[in-house]
Write an enzyme that holds these catalytic residues in place. Structure first.
Site, PDB file in Angstrom:
ATOM      1  N   HIS A 190      -5.627   1.557  -4.159  1.00 40.95           N
ATOM      2  CA  HIS A 190      -5.303   2.797  -3.448  1.00 40.95           C
ATOM      3  C   HIS A 190      -3.854   2.883  -3.009  1.00 40.95           C
ATOM      4  O   HIS A 190      -3.295   3.969  -2.899  1.00 40.95           O
ATOM      5  CB  HIS A 190      -6.305   3.048  -2.325  1.00 40.95           C
ATOM      6  CG  HIS A 190      -7.577   3.558  -2.909  1.00 40.95           C
ATOM      7  ND1 HIS A 190      -8.644   2.735  -3.157  1.00 40.95           N
ATOM      8  CD2 HIS A 190      -7.892   4.760  -3.425  1.00 40.95           C
ATOM      9  CE1 HIS A 190      -9.575   3.440  -3.765  1.00 40.95           C
ATOM     10  NE2 HIS A 190      -9.152   4.665  -3.939  1.00 40.95           N
ATOM     11  N   ARG A 297      -9.112  13.624  -1.573  1.00 41.03           N
ATOM     12  CA  ARG A 297      -9.740  12.374  -1.098  1.00 41.03           C
ATOM     13  C   ARG A 297      -9.747  12.378   0.431  1.00 41.03           C
ATOM     14  O   ARG A 297      -8.793  11.919   1.058  1.00 41.03           O
ATOM     15  CB  ARG A 297      -8.926  11.168  -1.580  1.00 41.03           C
ATOM     16  CG  ARG A 297      -8.979  10.898  -3.059  1.00 41.03           C
ATOM     17  CD  ARG A 297      -8.209   9.602  -3.348  1.00 41.03           C
ATOM     18  NE  ARG A 297      -8.478   9.076  -4.663  1.00 41.03           N
ATOM     19  CZ  ARG A 297      -7.677   9.249  -5.714  1.00 41.03           C
ATOM     20  NH1 ARG A 297      -6.576   9.950  -5.604  1.00 41.03           N
ATOM     21  NH2 ARG A 297      -7.997   8.706  -6.873  1.00 41.03           N
ATOM     22  N   ARG A 333     -13.824  16.217  -1.823  1.00 38.43           N
ATOM     23  CA  ARG A 333     -14.769  15.119  -2.055  1.00 38.43           C
ATOM     24  C   ARG A 333     -15.246  14.578  -0.711  1.00 38.43           C
ATOM     25  O   ARG A 333     -14.438  14.344   0.189  1.00 38.43           O
ATOM     26  CB  ARG A 333     -14.093  13.998  -2.842  1.00 38.43           C
ATOM     27  CG  ARG A 333     -15.071  12.861  -3.119  1.00 38.43           C
ATOM     28  CD  ARG A 333     -14.458  11.812  -3.991  1.00 38.43           C
ATOM     29  NE  ARG A 333     -13.454  11.029  -3.280  1.00 38.43           N
ATOM     30  CZ  ARG A 333     -12.736  10.076  -3.861  1.00 38.43           C
ATOM     31  NH1 ARG A 333     -12.882   9.813  -5.138  1.00 38.43           N
ATOM     32  NH2 ARG A 333     -11.849   9.394  -3.169  1.00 38.43           N
ATOM     33  N   GLU A 432     -18.650   8.304 -12.053  1.00 34.98           N
ATOM     34  CA  GLU A 432     -17.729   7.163 -11.994  1.00 34.98           C
ATOM     35  C   GLU A 432     -18.464   5.825 -11.992  1.00 34.98           C
ATOM     36  O   GLU A 432     -17.887   4.795 -11.679  1.00 34.98           O
ATOM     37  CB  GLU A 432     -16.786   7.272 -10.793  1.00 34.98           C
ATOM     38  CG  GLU A 432     -17.467   7.473  -9.465  1.00 34.98           C
ATOM     39  CD  GLU A 432     -16.482   7.589  -8.297  1.00 34.98           C
ATOM     40  OE1 GLU A 432     -15.304   7.252  -8.453  1.00 34.98           O
ATOM     41  OE2 GLU A 432     -16.914   8.017  -7.224  1.00 34.98           O
ATOM     42  N   ASN A 455     -11.176   5.606 -12.624  1.00 34.78           N
ATOM     43  CA  ASN A 455     -10.765   4.358 -11.955  1.00 34.78           C
ATOM     44  C   ASN A 455     -11.992   3.479 -11.716  1.00 34.78           C
ATOM     45  O   ASN A 455     -11.993   2.290 -12.009  1.00 34.78           O
ATOM     46  CB  ASN A 455     -10.087   4.653 -10.622  1.00 34.78           C
ATOM     47  CG  ASN A 455      -8.975   5.662 -10.768  1.00 34.78           C
ATOM     48  OD1 ASN A 455      -8.461   5.842 -11.852  1.00 34.78           O
ATOM     49  ND2 ASN A 455      -8.625   6.332  -9.693  1.00 34.78           N
ATOM     50  N   ASP A 456     -13.028   4.092 -11.159  1.00 36.93           N
ATOM     51  CA  ASP A 456     -14.239   3.310 -10.921  1.00 36.93           C
ATOM     52  C   ASP A 456     -15.065   3.155 -12.187  1.00 36.93           C
ATOM     53  O   ASP A 456     -15.675   2.111 -12.406  1.00 36.93           O
ATOM     54  CB  ASP A 456     -15.072   3.959  -9.811  1.00 36.93           C
ATOM     55  CG  ASP A 456     -14.525   3.580  -8.448  1.00 36.93           C
ATOM     56  OD1 ASP A 456     -14.256   2.385  -8.243  1.00 36.93           O
ATOM     57  OD2 ASP A 456     -14.333   4.474  -7.605  1.00 36.93           O
ATOM     58  N   ARG A 466     -10.605  -3.177 -10.010  1.00 38.22           N
ATOM     59  CA  ARG A 466      -9.443  -2.299 -10.212  1.00 38.22           C
ATOM     60  C   ARG A 466      -8.221  -2.710  -9.409  1.00 38.22           C
ATOM     61  O   ARG A 466      -7.107  -2.294  -9.713  1.00 38.22           O
ATOM     62  CB  ARG A 466      -9.823  -0.843  -9.875  1.00 38.22           C
ATOM     63  CG  ARG A 466     -10.281  -0.671  -8.459  1.00 38.22           C
ATOM     64  CD  ARG A 466     -10.918   0.682  -8.214  1.00 38.22           C
ATOM     65  NE  ARG A 466      -9.960   1.680  -7.791  1.00 38.22           N
ATOM     66  CZ  ARG A 466     -10.286   2.913  -7.464  1.00 38.22           C
ATOM     67  NH1 ARG A 466     -11.553   3.314  -7.538  1.00 38.22           N
ATOM     68  NH2 ARG A 466      -9.378   3.777  -7.081  1.00 38.22           N
ATOM     69  N   CYS A 503     -10.597  13.351 -12.801  1.00 36.23           N
ATOM     70  CA  CYS A 503      -9.638  13.175 -11.704  1.00 36.23           C
ATOM     71  C   CYS A 503      -9.205  11.726 -11.555  1.00 36.23           C
ATOM     72  O   CYS A 503      -8.415  11.399 -10.688  1.00 36.23           O
ATOM     73  CB  CYS A 503     -10.213  13.704 -10.401  1.00 36.23           C
ATOM     74  SG  CYS A 503     -11.704  12.835  -9.895  1.00 36.23           S
TER      75      CYS A 503
END
Ligand code: PEP
Ligand code: MG
Length: 580
Positions: A190, A297, A333, A432, A455-456, A466, A503
């Site tokens: 992140h 987010r 989200r 995800e 990403n996930d 990650r 995304c």
């Protein structure tokens, strides 16, 4: 000169002097002083306390100005602790009675004090962090280390640190911090996402850079190639200065695209949106030519604050974004707390395997008051807008149905209270996890849209953390298993006629743009700084070509072949881009 290879997580070149941050871990030996030095130790402690107080008062003032008074309130408790007579009595008893050195007294007394909070209810247990914070500050002022403040700098710097939290990264002085180099982390950690959001060149996973670099060293960050050069020789410096100039020229050349649509050269329309973590980034997305917000987010509302956001805090943040996007799509989200976001850093007993732990929708379904507060705020803020709501990290239909049932409860409550809300708000999910991807045809019948979180999805499909620099080279979207999942998710959306967006960071990687178009993706949501380049690629390609690329790639069965082919295609389309 020393060249170090890490993982480039935010592209571009930065050249400046290094500021090297310490891990802030203090090794406090059990040190005692001669009897006649007790008064001198007490004087040192008084001085350190006074300096700490001043620092905190200044921090409180700045926070009130830059954020708000409520957030600034965190520091009231810090001041209270510093002025606590009982604690000072205990410090004095140790220094005078047991001849302890001031540092040793501070560490012992405050650590014992922190323990008292451990078994208390959560809102009090969180005080432990404040106690540790004060301990660190006092120790720093006793030992004589000065906190490097990155919020106000007088000269341009590159920040070198063992690690940075997303909130530390976000709080940096944008004018003077030109780049970031950190010892740990991976492509989609992140902190990397925040660095990209800010458009700061960044390299992570450099292992022991903090041991090699010294404050004041000249340092080059090449965020595109994942390279850091310490004290470059004249030739290397000239080479990178030239690259930095080219990069600026390239970025300027993209400015002309700002108001043009993201349409392929044969007329296929694409929706190009931006990802944000903070409401203030909305303006950046629009300024870069993004058509709306494809991922907000919201968990970043929790970072930087010691108290849970209230319904009004949520509502105000969402309205701030929606006011700037009156007729544009904004996907909010719901909380994705857990894993590397917020909860672990505050947990008394961190989870052993947080990526597989109580994160995201699982956390929300176990913390209903917080979840409902957020849903209430979203439903209220969405009135008269094109907002939609999205649940993260689903692995089963049951979770989706539970989340939707909670949403219905909240709507009923609001309607009973006569509070205006948007009951028909579109609801989508992040796809995800491999389990959501493999059930995408079932999910597609129960939601209004999908957004693919690569990403996930990559992390869980390839079993690669990650954020772990040691396995970062294994984290790739070019794995055929990942690509097959992407293809199926997009097909499920087409079959049930729901929009599919992406995304995850893959959507903002220019190397994948043509392939994703060819796989049928029509909505991209990317970090704001990537919008112009992705738009340029979309505008430069025909759908026919994109389909041919996708057909070819889906026949390849090795990552290396896929990578080479995509890189080659990318160079054909955008030779002037500064890529690897
Ligand atoms: C993702 O997983 O791809 C995603 C967009 O969500 P986050 O990075 O916030 O986990
Ligand atoms: Mg995710």
């Amino acid at each position: 000169m020393k060249v170090k290879k890490g993982i480039g997580v935010s592209p571009g070149v930065a050249i400046a002097q290094a500021v090297v941050l310490n891990a802030e871990e203090f090794d406090i030996p059990q040190r005692h002083v001669a009897v006649d030095l007790a008064q001198a130790e007490l004087a040192r402690l008084r001085k350190a306390t006074a300096v700490s107080k001043k620092e905190i008062q200044e921090l409180r003032k700045q926070t009130a100005e830059k954020i708000d008074k409520k957030t600034a309130g965190i520091f009231d408790y810090h001041l209270m602790l510093l002025e606590d007579k009982e604690l000072h009595k205990q410090f004095t008893a140790m220094i005078v009675g047991s001849h302890a050195a001031a540092e040793y007294a501070v560490a012992t007394v405050l650590r014992n004090y922190a323990k008292l909070f451990h078994d208390m209810p959560q809102h009090l247990a969180d005080r432990v962090h404040d106690v540790y914070d004060i301990e660190k500050r006092l120790l720093r002022n006793l030992i004589g280390q000065h906190r490097q403040t990155l919020a106000h700098l007088k000269r341009n710097v590159v920040v070198v640190a063992p690690d940075l939290s997303p909130s530390q990264t976000a709080a940096m002085d944008r004018e003077h911090v030109l780049g970031i180099a950190i010892d740990v982390g991976g492509q989609t950690s992140h902190t990397a996402i925040v660095a990209r959001g800010l458009g700061l060149p960044a390299v992570v996973g450099l292992n022991d850079l903090t041991a090699d670099a010294a404050g004041g060293d000249t340092i080059i960050i090449d965020g595109t190639r994942g390279v850091v050069v310490l004290n470059p020789d004249a030739e290397t410096l000239a080479h990178y200065q030239q690259m930095a100039r080219q990069q600026v020229e390239f970025l300027h050349s993209l400015d002309a695209l700002r108001d043009l649509p993201a349409t392929t050269s044969d007329g296929h329309e694409v929706l190009l949106l931006g990802n944000i973590e903070f409401p203030r980034e909305t303006a950046t997305v629009l300024d870069k030519g993004g058509q709306g917000i494809g991922l907000y987010r919201t968990e970043f509302l929790y970072l930087g604050s010691d108290t849970e956001p209230s319904e009004e805090d949520h509502y105000n943040a969402y309205r701030e974004v929606l006011n700037l996007c009156p007729d544009r799509s904004v996907v909010i989200r719901t909380l994705d707390l857990g894993a590397d976001k917020y909860t672990q850093s505050r947990a008394r007993i961190p989870e052993r395997n947080p990526m597989l732990g109580l994160r995201s929708i699982r956390f929300c379904l176990q913390h209903l008051p917080a979840f409902k507060t957020q849903i209430r705020a979203i439903l209220r803020a969405a009135v008269g807008t094109r907002a939609s709501m999205m649940f993260p990290l689903l692995t089963s239909l049951k979770e989706l149905r539970q989340a939707k049932a909670i949403m219905r409860d909240v709507i009923e409550d609001l309607e009973e209270e006569g509070v205006e809300c948007a009951p028909d708000l579109p609801v989508g999910i992040m796809v995800e996890t491999p389990s959501a991807a493999l059930q995408c045809y079932a999910f597609a019948q129960e939601v209004d849209f999908f957004s693919i979180g690569t990403n996930d999805l990559i992390q869980y499909t390839l079993a690669v953390d990650r954020g772990n620099e040691r396995v970062a080279s294994l984290f790739t979207g070019a794995n055929p298993a990942v690509l097959r999942l992407l293809q199926e998710i997009i097909r499920a959306g087409q079959r049930y006629d729901i929009p599919v967006s992406m995304c995850g960071e893959l959507a903002g990687d220019p190397k994948y743009t043509v392939l994703l178009l060819g796989l049928g993706l029509r909505t991209f949501s990317v970090t704001p700084s990537a919008i112009p380049e992705i738009k340029k690629i979309i505008r430069g390609v025909t759908m026919e070509r994109a389909l041919a690329v996708a057909n070819r790639v889906m026949k390849l069965d090795s990552e290396a072949e896929i990578n080479n082919y995509l890189r080659m295609e990318m160079h054909k389309l955008l030779p002037e881009a500064y890529t690897d």
